[in-house]
Scaffold this active site. Structure first.
Site, PDB file in Angstrom:
ATOM      1  CE  LYS B  78      -3.900   2.126   2.508  1.00  0.00           C
ATOM      2  NZ  LYS B  78      -4.773   2.064   3.696  1.00  0.00           N
ATOM      3  CB  SER B 153      -8.157   3.971   2.807  1.00  0.00           C
ATOM      4  OG  SER B 153      -7.265   3.344   3.710  1.00  0.00           O
ATOM      5  CB  SER B 177      -8.416   1.144   5.734  1.00  0.00           C
ATOM      6  OG  SER B 177      -9.078   2.388   5.711  1.00  0.00           O
TER       7      SER B 177
END
Lengths: 99, 482
Positions: B78, B153, B177
Protein backbone atom coordinates in the site's frame (compact mmCIF):
# COMPACT_ATOMS: atom_id res chain seq x y z
CA UNK A 1 -22.25 22.11 21.80
CA UNK A 2 -22.77 24.37 18.90
CA UNK A 3 -22.94 24.58 15.16
CA UNK A 4 -20.17 25.92 12.96
CA UNK A 5 -20.90 29.09 11.05
CA UNK A 6 -18.69 30.36 8.25
CA UNK A 7 -16.80 32.60 10.64
CA UNK A 8 -15.86 29.65 12.82
CA UNK A 9 -14.90 27.52 9.87
CA UNK A 10 -12.64 30.34 8.73
CA UNK A 11 -11.07 30.56 12.18
CA UNK A 12 -10.43 26.80 12.36
CA UNK A 13 -9.17 26.64 8.77
CA UNK A 14 -6.75 29.42 9.65
CA UNK A 15 -5.50 27.51 12.68
CA UNK A 16 -4.88 24.54 10.38
CA UNK A 17 -3.24 26.74 7.71
CA UNK A 18 -5.88 25.99 5.11
CA UNK A 19 -7.23 28.51 2.63
CA UNK A 20 -10.74 27.59 1.50
CA UNK A 21 -12.37 28.64 -1.75
CA UNK A 22 -15.89 30.05 -1.60
CA UNK A 23 -17.26 26.83 -2.99
CA UNK A 24 -15.37 24.75 -0.43
CA UNK A 25 -16.62 27.06 2.30
CA UNK A 26 -20.31 26.67 1.49
CA UNK A 27 -19.96 22.93 0.94
CA UNK A 28 -18.07 22.43 4.21
CA UNK A 29 -20.47 24.62 6.19
CA UNK A 30 -23.33 22.30 5.30
CA UNK A 31 -21.42 19.02 5.58
CA UNK A 32 -19.60 19.84 8.81
CA UNK A 33 -22.85 20.83 10.50
CA UNK A 34 -24.45 17.57 9.38
CA UNK A 35 -21.50 15.71 10.86
CA UNK A 36 -21.55 17.72 14.08
CA UNK A 37 -25.28 17.12 14.48
CA UNK A 38 -24.58 13.42 14.16
CA UNK A 39 -21.59 13.24 16.52
CA UNK A 40 -23.53 15.19 19.15
CA UNK A 41 -25.01 11.78 19.94
CA UNK A 42 -22.06 11.26 22.30
CA UNK A 43 -23.76 13.66 24.74
CA UNK A 44 -26.16 10.81 25.58
CA UNK A 45 -23.36 8.69 27.07
CA UNK A 46 -23.05 8.80 30.86
CA UNK A 47 -19.34 9.39 31.41
CA UNK A 48 -19.15 11.14 34.80
CA UNK A 49 -17.04 8.36 36.32
CA UNK A 50 -15.32 7.12 33.18
CA UNK A 51 -11.59 7.57 32.64
CA UNK A 52 -10.54 8.69 29.16
CA UNK A 53 -8.51 6.15 27.18
CA UNK A 54 -5.01 7.46 26.55
CA UNK A 55 -3.32 4.27 25.54
CA UNK A 56 -5.03 1.02 25.10
CA UNK A 57 -2.53 -1.79 24.99
CA UNK A 58 -0.86 -2.58 28.30
CA UNK A 59 2.44 -0.76 27.87
CA UNK A 60 4.29 1.46 30.32
CA UNK A 61 7.44 3.53 29.95
CA UNK A 62 9.11 1.90 26.99
CA UNK A 63 12.86 2.38 27.30
CA UNK A 64 15.73 1.61 25.00
CA UNK A 65 19.48 1.97 25.11
CA UNK A 66 20.68 5.47 24.25
CA UNK A 67 23.02 4.51 21.46
CA UNK A 68 24.68 6.72 18.89
CA UNK A 69 23.39 5.93 15.41
CA UNK A 70 24.09 7.51 12.07
CA UNK A 71 21.45 9.91 10.72
CA UNK A 72 20.38 9.97 7.07
CA UNK A 73 22.79 12.77 6.14
CA UNK A 74 22.58 15.75 3.82
CA UNK A 75 22.42 13.68 0.64
CA UNK A 76 19.24 11.92 1.79
CA UNK A 77 17.70 15.27 2.75
CA UNK A 78 18.69 16.82 -0.58
CA UNK A 79 16.98 13.98 -2.42
CA UNK A 80 13.58 14.74 -0.88
CA UNK A 81 13.74 18.52 -0.35
CA UNK A 82 11.74 20.69 -2.77
CA UNK A 83 14.61 23.25 -2.80
CA UNK A 84 18.09 22.57 -1.51
CA UNK A 85 21.29 24.57 -2.02
CA UNK A 86 24.75 24.41 -0.43
CA UNK A 87 23.72 21.90 2.19
CA UNK A 88 20.59 23.82 3.22
CA UNK A 89 16.85 23.63 2.62
CA UNK A 90 15.87 26.91 0.95
CA UNK A 91 12.82 28.74 2.35
CA UNK A 92 11.34 32.22 1.82
CA UNK A 93 12.67 35.05 3.98
CA UNK A 94 11.46 34.55 7.55
CA UNK A 95 12.58 37.77 9.27
CA UNK A 96 12.17 40.91 7.19
CA UNK A 97 15.09 43.32 6.88
CA UNK A 98 17.83 40.71 7.45
CA UNK A 99 20.51 40.01 4.90
CA UNK B 1 -0.93 -19.93 -14.59
CA UNK B 2 1.47 -18.96 -11.83
CA UNK B 3 -0.65 -15.94 -10.91
CA UNK B 4 -3.41 -18.29 -9.77
CA UNK B 5 -1.17 -20.05 -7.27
CA UNK B 6 -1.27 -19.24 -3.59
CA UNK B 7 1.85 -17.87 -1.93
CA UNK B 8 2.24 -21.21 -0.13
CA UNK B 9 2.16 -23.03 -3.48
CA UNK B 10 4.65 -20.60 -5.02
CA UNK B 11 6.93 -21.15 -2.04
CA UNK B 12 6.85 -24.91 -2.65
CA UNK B 13 7.50 -24.55 -6.38
CA UNK B 14 10.43 -22.23 -5.67
CA UNK B 15 11.87 -24.53 -3.01
CA UNK B 16 11.59 -27.50 -5.37
CA UNK B 17 13.34 -25.55 -8.13
CA UNK B 18 10.32 -26.05 -10.42
CA UNK B 19 9.95 -22.37 -11.11
CA UNK B 20 12.15 -19.27 -10.73
CA UNK B 21 11.33 -16.05 -8.94
CA UNK B 22 11.99 -14.22 -12.24
CA UNK B 23 9.36 -16.33 -14.03
CA UNK B 24 6.83 -15.56 -11.31
CA UNK B 25 7.62 -11.84 -11.31
CA UNK B 26 7.47 -11.70 -15.11
CA UNK B 27 4.09 -13.37 -15.23
CA UNK B 28 2.73 -10.94 -12.65
CA UNK B 29 4.22 -7.92 -14.41
CA UNK B 30 2.70 -9.01 -17.74
CA UNK B 31 -0.70 -9.41 -16.14
CA UNK B 32 -0.41 -6.05 -14.38
CA UNK B 33 0.39 -4.44 -17.72
CA UNK B 34 -2.71 -5.88 -19.35
CA UNK B 35 -5.22 -5.69 -16.46
CA UNK B 36 -4.14 -2.76 -14.30
CA UNK B 37 -5.26 -0.02 -16.73
CA UNK B 38 -8.86 -1.20 -16.35
CA UNK B 39 -8.88 -1.28 -12.53
CA UNK B 40 -6.05 1.08 -11.47
CA UNK B 41 -4.98 -1.01 -8.47
CA UNK B 42 -1.39 0.20 -8.64
CA UNK B 43 -0.10 3.77 -8.47
CA UNK B 44 3.51 2.75 -9.13
CA UNK B 45 4.89 -0.43 -10.69
CA UNK B 46 8.66 -0.75 -10.93
CA UNK B 47 9.16 -3.78 -13.16
CA UNK B 48 12.90 -3.35 -13.36
CA UNK B 49 13.25 -3.36 -9.60
CA UNK B 50 10.93 -6.36 -9.26
CA UNK B 51 12.93 -8.38 -11.80
CA UNK B 52 16.18 -7.38 -10.12
CA UNK B 53 14.92 -8.46 -6.71
CA UNK B 54 13.62 -11.70 -8.27
CA UNK B 55 16.99 -12.40 -9.93
CA UNK B 56 18.76 -11.86 -6.60
CA UNK B 57 16.32 -14.29 -5.02
CA UNK B 58 17.05 -16.91 -7.69
CA UNK B 59 20.76 -16.36 -7.07
CA UNK B 60 20.30 -17.03 -3.37
CA UNK B 61 18.22 -20.14 -4.04
CA UNK B 62 20.88 -21.47 -6.45
CA UNK B 63 23.47 -21.20 -3.68
CA UNK B 64 21.14 -22.77 -1.11
CA UNK B 65 20.97 -19.47 0.74
CA UNK B 66 17.27 -18.72 0.58
CA UNK B 67 16.36 -16.08 3.18
CA UNK B 68 13.10 -17.86 4.04
CA UNK B 69 10.61 -20.30 2.54
CA UNK B 70 9.05 -17.32 0.78
CA UNK B 71 12.18 -15.99 -0.87
CA UNK B 72 11.01 -14.98 -4.35
CA UNK B 73 7.27 -14.65 -3.62
CA UNK B 74 5.95 -11.29 -4.90
CA UNK B 75 3.99 -8.75 -2.87
CA UNK B 76 2.22 -5.43 -3.41
CA UNK B 77 2.59 -2.64 -0.86
CA UNK B 78 0.00 0.00 0.00
CA UNK B 79 1.31 3.42 -0.96
CA UNK B 80 1.36 4.78 2.60
CA UNK B 81 4.09 2.33 3.63
CA UNK B 82 7.58 3.71 3.06
CA UNK B 83 9.75 1.84 0.56
CA UNK B 84 13.31 3.07 0.19
CA UNK B 85 13.95 4.31 -3.33
CA UNK B 86 10.36 3.65 -4.45
CA UNK B 87 7.88 6.54 -4.62
CA UNK B 88 5.40 6.58 -1.72
CA UNK B 89 2.55 9.00 -2.42
CA UNK B 90 -0.12 8.18 0.16
CA UNK B 91 -2.56 8.82 -2.68
CA UNK B 92 -1.89 12.55 -2.34
CA UNK B 93 -0.41 15.37 -4.37
CA UNK B 94 1.21 16.42 -1.07
CA UNK B 95 3.57 13.42 -1.41
CA UNK B 96 3.26 13.05 -5.18
CA UNK B 97 7.05 12.94 -5.74
CA UNK B 98 8.12 11.62 -2.35
CA UNK B 99 10.78 8.90 -2.54
CA UNK B 100 11.59 7.68 1.00
CA UNK B 101 15.18 7.30 2.16
CA UNK B 102 14.28 4.40 4.45
CA UNK B 103 12.03 1.35 4.64
CA UNK B 104 9.05 0.94 6.94
CA UNK B 105 9.82 -1.84 9.43
CA UNK B 106 7.05 -4.12 8.10
CA UNK B 107 8.40 -3.77 4.57
CA UNK B 108 12.02 -4.20 5.69
CA UNK B 109 11.02 -7.50 7.31
CA UNK B 110 9.49 -8.67 4.04
CA UNK B 111 12.68 -7.71 2.15
CA UNK B 112 14.80 -9.54 4.71
CA UNK B 113 12.76 -12.68 4.00
CA UNK B 114 13.21 -12.30 0.25
CA UNK B 115 9.73 -11.17 -0.81
CA UNK B 116 9.80 -9.42 -4.20
CA UNK B 117 8.18 -5.95 -4.55
CA UNK B 118 5.79 -5.60 -7.49
CA UNK B 119 4.72 -2.04 -6.76
CA UNK B 120 2.69 0.39 -4.68
CA UNK B 121 -1.08 0.21 -4.51
CA UNK B 122 -3.72 2.89 -4.73
CA UNK B 123 -5.57 4.21 -1.70
CA UNK B 124 -7.81 6.98 -0.48
CA UNK B 125 -5.74 10.11 0.09
CA UNK B 126 -3.95 9.70 3.44
CA UNK B 127 -6.14 6.61 3.97
CA UNK B 128 -9.16 8.87 4.55
CA UNK B 129 -12.04 7.19 2.83
CA UNK B 130 -13.93 3.95 2.39
CA UNK B 131 -13.94 3.66 -1.40
CA UNK B 132 -10.49 4.58 -2.85
CA UNK B 133 -12.27 7.40 -4.72
CA UNK B 134 -10.39 10.21 -2.95
CA UNK B 135 -6.98 9.22 -4.35
CA UNK B 136 -5.15 11.92 -6.28
CA UNK B 137 -4.24 9.13 -8.73
CA UNK B 138 -7.79 8.23 -9.75
CA UNK B 139 -10.33 5.72 -8.52
CA UNK B 140 -9.59 1.99 -8.27
CA UNK B 141 -12.32 -0.22 -9.71
CA UNK B 142 -13.68 -3.40 -8.18
CA UNK B 143 -12.44 -6.40 -10.21
CA UNK B 144 -15.80 -8.14 -9.70
CA UNK B 145 -17.66 -5.24 -11.31
CA UNK B 146 -15.76 -2.23 -12.58
CA UNK B 147 -18.71 0.12 -11.97
CA UNK B 148 -18.30 -0.55 -8.27
CA UNK B 149 -15.79 0.69 -5.74
CA UNK B 150 -13.23 -1.76 -4.31
CA UNK B 151 -13.80 -0.36 -0.82
CA UNK B 152 -11.14 1.56 1.01
CA UNK B 153 -8.92 2.92 1.99
CA UNK B 154 -6.68 -0.02 0.98
CA UNK B 155 -8.74 -0.55 -2.20
CA UNK B 156 -5.71 -0.93 -4.44
CA UNK B 157 -4.22 -3.74 -2.36
CA UNK B 158 -7.56 -5.57 -2.17
CA UNK B 159 -8.22 -5.18 -5.90
CA UNK B 160 -4.67 -6.29 -6.78
CA UNK B 161 -4.96 -9.51 -4.77
CA UNK B 162 -8.48 -10.14 -6.08
CA UNK B 163 -7.58 -9.58 -9.75
CA UNK B 164 -4.48 -11.82 -9.54
CA UNK B 165 -2.14 -8.84 -9.81
CA UNK B 166 -0.35 -9.92 -6.60
CA UNK B 167 -0.62 -13.02 -4.41
CA UNK B 168 -0.27 -10.98 -1.22
CA UNK B 169 -0.41 -7.32 -0.26
CA UNK B 170 0.23 -5.07 2.70
CA UNK B 171 -2.49 -2.65 3.72
CA UNK B 172 -3.30 -0.47 6.69
CA UNK B 173 -6.48 -0.31 8.75
CA UNK B 174 -7.50 2.69 10.86
CA UNK B 175 -11.27 2.09 10.86
CA UNK B 176 -11.76 -0.88 8.56
CA UNK B 177 -9.45 0.01 5.69
CA UNK B 178 -8.28 -3.61 5.27
CA UNK B 179 -11.39 -5.54 6.27
CA UNK B 180 -13.96 -3.59 4.24
CA UNK B 181 -12.07 -3.64 0.90
CA UNK B 182 -11.24 -7.33 1.49
CA UNK B 183 -14.98 -7.89 1.87
CA UNK B 184 -15.89 -5.85 -1.23
CA UNK B 185 -13.23 -7.56 -3.39
CA UNK B 186 -13.76 -11.12 -2.13
CA UNK B 187 -10.34 -11.69 -0.56
CA UNK B 188 -9.05 -12.42 2.93
CA UNK B 189 -7.83 -9.48 5.02
CA UNK B 190 -6.62 -9.18 8.59
CA UNK B 191 -6.02 -6.21 10.86
CA UNK B 192 -3.90 -7.51 13.72
CA UNK B 193 -3.94 -6.34 17.33
CA UNK B 194 -2.66 -2.77 17.72
CA UNK B 195 1.04 -3.17 18.43
CA UNK B 196 1.48 -6.59 16.79
CA UNK B 197 3.11 -4.92 13.75
CA UNK B 198 5.41 -1.90 13.92
CA UNK B 199 3.97 1.32 12.49
CA UNK B 200 7.43 2.77 11.84
CA UNK B 201 7.41 4.04 8.26
CA UNK B 202 3.62 3.93 7.92
CA UNK B 203 2.48 7.45 7.03
CA UNK B 204 0.46 8.48 10.10
CA UNK B 205 -3.27 9.18 9.87
CA UNK B 206 -4.60 8.48 13.41
CA UNK B 207 -1.76 7.03 15.43
CA UNK B 208 -3.81 5.38 18.18
CA UNK B 209 -5.92 3.53 15.59
CA UNK B 210 -3.59 2.84 12.60
CA UNK B 211 -2.32 -0.68 12.14
CA UNK B 212 -0.57 -2.43 9.23
CA UNK B 213 -2.09 -5.72 8.09
CA UNK B 214 -2.32 -8.18 5.25
CA UNK B 215 -4.40 -9.23 2.23
CA UNK B 216 -4.24 -12.73 0.75
CA UNK B 217 -6.38 -15.18 -1.20
CA UNK B 218 -6.35 -17.82 1.53
CA UNK B 219 -6.27 -17.94 5.31
CA UNK B 220 -2.89 -19.74 5.33
CA UNK B 221 -1.27 -17.18 3.01
CA UNK B 222 -2.59 -14.33 5.13
CA UNK B 223 -1.34 -15.97 8.32
CA UNK B 224 2.13 -16.55 6.92
CA UNK B 225 2.54 -12.98 5.76
CA UNK B 226 1.23 -11.62 9.05
CA UNK B 227 3.81 -13.77 10.83
CA UNK B 228 6.50 -12.35 8.55
CA UNK B 229 5.80 -8.72 9.56
CA UNK B 230 4.97 -9.18 13.27
CA UNK B 231 7.19 -8.22 16.17
CA UNK B 232 8.31 -5.48 18.51
CA UNK B 233 10.41 -2.65 17.11
CA UNK B 234 12.53 -0.12 18.97
CA UNK B 235 11.55 2.45 16.33
CA UNK B 236 7.86 2.19 17.35
CA UNK B 237 7.42 2.32 21.11
CA UNK B 238 3.79 1.20 20.81
CA UNK B 239 4.76 -2.09 19.16
CA UNK B 240 4.89 -5.26 21.25
CA UNK B 241 6.87 -8.47 20.91
CA UNK B 242 4.55 -11.46 21.14
CA UNK B 243 5.06 -15.03 19.94
CA UNK B 244 3.65 -15.79 16.49
CA UNK B 245 1.50 -18.78 17.42
CA UNK B 246 -0.46 -18.83 14.16
CA UNK B 247 1.99 -20.19 11.59
CA UNK B 248 -0.05 -22.02 8.93
CA UNK B 249 1.10 -25.45 10.16
CA UNK B 250 -0.20 -24.55 13.61
CA UNK B 251 -3.71 -23.75 12.38
CA UNK B 252 -6.03 -26.74 12.45
CA UNK B 253 -9.34 -25.04 11.67
CA UNK B 254 -10.85 -26.73 14.71
CA UNK B 255 -13.84 -24.91 16.20
CA UNK B 256 -15.15 -27.65 18.50
CA UNK B 257 -15.77 -26.06 21.89
CA UNK B 258 -15.16 -22.55 20.59
CA UNK B 259 -17.70 -20.05 21.89
CA UNK B 260 -18.72 -17.59 19.19
CA UNK B 261 -20.70 -14.45 19.97
CA UNK B 262 -23.18 -12.83 17.58
CA UNK B 263 -23.72 -9.18 18.58
CA UNK B 264 -27.31 -8.14 17.88
CA UNK B 265 -26.22 -4.54 17.25
CA UNK B 266 -24.12 -5.66 14.27
CA UNK B 267 -27.11 -6.95 12.35
CA UNK B 268 -29.31 -3.82 12.39
CA UNK B 269 -29.79 -2.34 8.95
CA UNK B 270 -27.74 -5.05 7.28
CA UNK B 271 -28.81 -6.14 3.79
CA UNK B 272 -30.83 -9.38 4.07
CA UNK B 273 -28.52 -11.33 1.76
CA UNK B 274 -25.50 -10.39 3.87
CA UNK B 275 -27.29 -11.25 7.10
CA UNK B 276 -28.46 -14.58 5.70
CA UNK B 277 -24.97 -15.48 4.50
CA UNK B 278 -23.45 -14.74 7.91
CA UNK B 279 -26.16 -16.67 9.75
CA UNK B 280 -25.67 -19.63 7.44
CA UNK B 281 -21.96 -19.69 8.28
CA UNK B 282 -22.77 -19.46 12.00
CA UNK B 283 -25.06 -22.50 11.57
CA UNK B 284 -22.28 -24.47 9.85
CA UNK B 285 -19.84 -23.61 12.64
CA UNK B 286 -22.38 -24.80 15.17
CA UNK B 287 -22.66 -28.11 13.30
CA UNK B 288 -18.90 -28.45 13.67
CA UNK B 289 -19.04 -28.11 17.43
CA UNK B 290 -18.86 -24.36 18.05
CA UNK B 291 -21.25 -22.85 20.53
CA UNK B 292 -23.11 -19.83 19.14
CA UNK B 293 -24.14 -17.26 21.70
CA UNK B 294 -26.09 -14.02 21.20
CA UNK B 295 -24.26 -11.10 22.83
CA UNK B 296 -24.72 -7.36 23.10
CA UNK B 297 -22.18 -4.60 22.43
CA UNK B 298 -24.36 -1.77 23.57
CA UNK B 299 -22.02 1.12 22.80
CA UNK B 300 -21.90 0.22 19.10
CA UNK B 301 -24.26 3.08 18.22
CA UNK B 302 -21.74 5.59 19.63
CA UNK B 303 -18.74 4.12 17.84
CA UNK B 304 -19.03 6.31 14.71
CA UNK B 305 -19.10 9.64 16.57
CA UNK B 306 -16.34 8.50 18.95
CA UNK B 307 -14.21 7.24 16.09
CA UNK B 308 -14.57 10.26 13.83
CA UNK B 309 -13.81 12.70 16.64
CA UNK B 310 -10.67 10.83 17.73
CA UNK B 311 -9.48 9.99 14.22
CA UNK B 312 -9.89 13.53 12.87
CA UNK B 313 -8.31 15.08 15.97
CA UNK B 314 -5.25 12.86 15.60
CA UNK B 315 -5.18 13.48 11.84
CA UNK B 316 -5.27 17.25 12.27
CA UNK B 317 -2.17 16.98 14.41
CA UNK B 318 -0.37 14.36 12.29
CA UNK B 319 -0.94 16.24 9.05
CA UNK B 320 0.48 19.47 10.44
CA UNK B 321 3.87 18.24 9.21
CA UNK B 322 2.94 18.86 5.55
CA UNK B 323 4.23 22.41 5.38
CA UNK B 324 6.09 22.38 2.06
CA UNK B 325 9.48 22.92 3.66
CA UNK B 326 11.65 19.81 3.92
CA UNK B 327 9.76 17.39 1.66
CA UNK B 328 6.53 17.01 -0.24
CA UNK B 329 4.61 19.48 -2.37
CA UNK B 330 5.89 23.06 -2.50
CA UNK B 331 4.01 25.77 -4.41
CA UNK B 332 6.08 27.99 -6.67
CA UNK B 333 6.45 31.70 -6.02
CA UNK B 334 5.44 31.89 -2.36
CA UNK B 335 6.91 35.10 -0.99
CA UNK B 336 6.57 34.58 2.74
CA UNK B 337 6.74 31.59 5.01
CA UNK B 338 3.08 31.87 6.00
CA UNK B 339 2.04 32.05 2.36
CA UNK B 340 4.17 28.96 1.68
CA UNK B 341 2.48 26.98 4.46
CA UNK B 342 -0.98 28.07 3.45
CA UNK B 343 -0.55 27.36 -0.23
CA UNK B 344 1.40 24.11 0.19
CA UNK B 345 -1.45 22.68 2.23
CA UNK B 346 -4.41 24.24 0.43
CA UNK B 347 -3.14 23.30 -3.04
CA UNK B 348 -2.02 19.75 -2.26
CA UNK B 349 -4.69 18.31 0.05
CA UNK B 350 -7.93 17.01 -1.41
CA UNK B 351 -11.45 17.77 -0.16
CA UNK B 352 -11.83 14.89 2.27
CA UNK B 353 -8.45 15.50 3.88
CA UNK B 354 -9.25 19.19 4.40
CA UNK B 355 -12.69 18.33 5.76
CA UNK B 356 -11.18 15.99 8.34
CA UNK B 357 -8.42 18.41 9.33
CA UNK B 358 -11.03 21.12 9.95
CA UNK B 359 -13.26 18.80 11.95
CA UNK B 360 -10.32 17.54 14.01
CA UNK B 361 -8.92 21.01 14.61
CA UNK B 362 -12.36 22.12 15.76
CA UNK B 363 -12.73 19.15 18.15
CA UNK B 364 -9.38 20.03 19.73
CA UNK B 365 -9.82 23.78 19.79
CA UNK B 366 -10.25 25.86 22.89
CA UNK B 367 -13.82 25.74 24.17
CA UNK B 368 -14.73 22.51 22.38
CA UNK B 369 -12.05 20.10 23.62
CA UNK B 370 -14.00 18.80 26.64
CA UNK B 371 -17.29 18.44 24.82
CA UNK B 372 -15.89 16.64 21.79
CA UNK B 373 -12.40 15.16 22.11
CA UNK B 374 -12.32 14.36 25.83
CA UNK B 375 -15.87 13.03 25.74
CA UNK B 376 -14.90 10.79 22.82
CA UNK B 377 -11.89 9.43 24.75
CA UNK B 378 -14.22 8.53 27.60
CA UNK B 379 -16.62 6.91 25.15
CA UNK B 380 -13.71 4.89 23.83
CA UNK B 381 -13.24 3.45 27.33
CA UNK B 382 -16.90 2.36 27.32
CA UNK B 383 -16.46 0.65 23.92
CA UNK B 384 -13.40 -1.19 25.27
CA UNK B 385 -15.30 -2.28 28.41
CA UNK B 386 -18.06 -3.59 26.16
CA UNK B 387 -15.60 -5.86 24.35
CA UNK B 388 -13.85 -6.93 27.56
CA UNK B 389 -17.16 -8.08 28.97
CA UNK B 390 -17.98 -9.92 25.76
CA UNK B 391 -14.61 -11.70 25.68
CA UNK B 392 -15.17 -12.94 29.23
CA UNK B 393 -17.90 -15.09 27.70
CA UNK B 394 -16.87 -15.77 24.10
CA UNK B 395 -13.70 -16.63 22.15
CA UNK B 396 -14.62 -14.85 18.94
CA UNK B 397 -17.25 -12.44 17.67
CA UNK B 398 -18.83 -13.02 14.29
CA UNK B 399 -20.55 -10.30 12.24
CA UNK B 400 -20.90 -8.85 8.76
CA UNK B 401 -17.99 -6.61 7.68
CA UNK B 402 -20.27 -4.04 6.12
CA UNK B 403 -24.02 -3.53 5.95
CA UNK B 404 -23.97 -4.37 2.26
CA UNK B 405 -21.76 -5.20 -0.70
CA UNK B 406 -19.65 -2.82 -2.83
CA UNK B 407 -21.26 0.58 -3.56
CA UNK B 408 -21.48 2.09 -7.03
CA UNK B 409 -18.67 4.47 -7.92
CA UNK B 410 -19.86 8.00 -7.06
CA UNK B 411 -22.66 6.79 -4.78
CA UNK B 412 -21.26 8.09 -1.48
CA UNK B 413 -18.29 10.25 -2.35
CA UNK B 414 -20.22 13.52 -2.09
CA UNK B 415 -22.01 12.59 1.11
CA UNK B 416 -19.30 12.35 3.77
CA UNK B 417 -21.64 11.54 6.64
CA UNK B 418 -23.13 8.57 4.76
CA UNK B 419 -19.57 7.44 3.99
CA UNK B 420 -18.60 7.65 7.68
CA UNK B 421 -21.69 5.75 8.79
CA UNK B 422 -20.85 2.94 6.36
CA UNK B 423 -17.84 2.11 8.58
CA UNK B 424 -20.10 1.19 11.51
CA UNK B 425 -19.18 -2.48 11.78
CA UNK B 426 -15.40 -2.19 11.51
CA UNK B 427 -14.37 0.87 13.53
CA UNK B 428 -14.98 -0.58 17.00
CA UNK B 429 -12.12 -3.08 16.58
CA UNK B 430 -9.77 -0.13 16.04
CA UNK B 431 -11.15 1.73 19.04
CA UNK B 432 -10.60 -1.38 21.18
CA UNK B 433 -7.25 -2.25 19.51
CA UNK B 434 -8.41 -5.84 18.93
CA UNK B 435 -7.69 -7.96 15.85
CA UNK B 436 -10.32 -8.32 13.14
CA UNK B 437 -10.48 -10.29 9.94
CA UNK B 438 -12.62 -10.40 6.83
CA UNK B 439 -13.31 -13.69 5.06
CA UNK B 440 -15.27 -14.05 1.80
CA UNK B 441 -18.39 -16.18 2.26
CA UNK B 442 -20.30 -15.86 -1.00
CA UNK B 443 -21.88 -13.53 -3.53
CA UNK B 444 -25.03 -11.42 -3.51
CA UNK B 445 -27.69 -11.47 -6.26
CA UNK B 446 -25.58 -9.07 -8.33
CA UNK B 447 -22.50 -11.27 -8.09
CA UNK B 448 -20.69 -9.03 -5.61
CA UNK B 449 -18.67 -10.61 -2.78
CA UNK B 450 -19.99 -10.77 0.79
CA UNK B 451 -17.53 -10.65 3.68
CA UNK B 452 -17.77 -11.97 7.22
CA UNK B 453 -15.89 -10.40 10.11
CA UNK B 454 -14.27 -12.29 12.96
CA UNK B 455 -12.95 -10.39 15.99
CA UNK B 456 -11.18 -11.66 19.12
CA UNK B 457 -9.36 -10.31 22.17
CA UNK B 458 -5.91 -8.70 22.17
CA UNK B 459 -3.26 -10.95 20.55
CA UNK B 460 -5.82 -13.70 19.92
CA UNK B 461 -5.14 -13.79 16.17
CA UNK B 462 -4.79 -17.57 16.37
CA UNK B 463 -8.44 -17.97 17.39
CA UNK B 464 -9.56 -15.75 14.52
CA UNK B 465 -7.41 -17.56 11.97
CA UNK B 466 -8.61 -20.99 13.15
CA UNK B 467 -12.21 -19.90 12.88
CA UNK B 468 -11.48 -18.43 9.43
CA UNK B 469 -9.85 -21.66 8.34
CA UNK B 470 -12.90 -23.61 9.41
CA UNK B 471 -15.11 -21.27 7.38
CA UNK B 472 -12.82 -21.52 4.36
CA UNK B 473 -13.18 -25.31 4.45
CA UNK B 474 -16.93 -25.24 3.82
CA UNK B 475 -17.75 -22.08 1.87
CA UNK B 476 -17.55 -22.30 -1.89
CA UNK B 477 -14.37 -20.54 -3.08
CA UNK B 478 -14.93 -17.44 -5.24
CA UNK B 479 -13.84 -17.65 -8.84
CA UNK B 480 -11.23 -15.01 -9.62
CA UNK B 481 -12.80 -12.13 -11.57
CA UNK B 482 -11.42 -10.80 -14.89
Amino acid sequence: MSTMDEKQILRVARLARLDLSEQEMSEYARQLNDILAYVRKIEEMETANVRPTDHIVDLHNVFREDRVQSSPGAEALRAIAPRFEDGHVVVPIIIEGQE
Amino acid sequence: MLVEKSAAELSELLSGGEVSAVEIAREYLDRIESINPSINAYITVDGERALEEAAESDGRRAKGEALSAFDGVPVAIKDNICTKGLRTTCGSLALGDFVPSYDATAYRKLREQGFVTLGKTNMDEFAMGSTTETSHFGVTRNPHNTDRVPGGSSGGSAAAVSALLAPLALGSDTGGSIRQPASFCGVVGIKPTYGRVSRFGLVSFASSLDQIGVFGRSVDDTALMLGAISGGDSADSTSIERPVDFAPGGLDGEVRGMVIGLPGEYFHGVAPCVKDAVMKVAGELEKRGAKIEPISLKYTEYAIPIFYLIATAEASSNLARYDGIAYGYRPSGAESLSELYLRARSESFGKEVKRRIILGTYALSSGYYDAYYLKALKGRTLVIDDFNKAFDKVDCILSPVATGTAFAIGEKVNDPLAMYISDLLTISANLAAIPGMSVPIGLDEAGLPIGLQIMAGHFEEKKILNCAKAIESFVEPLRPPL
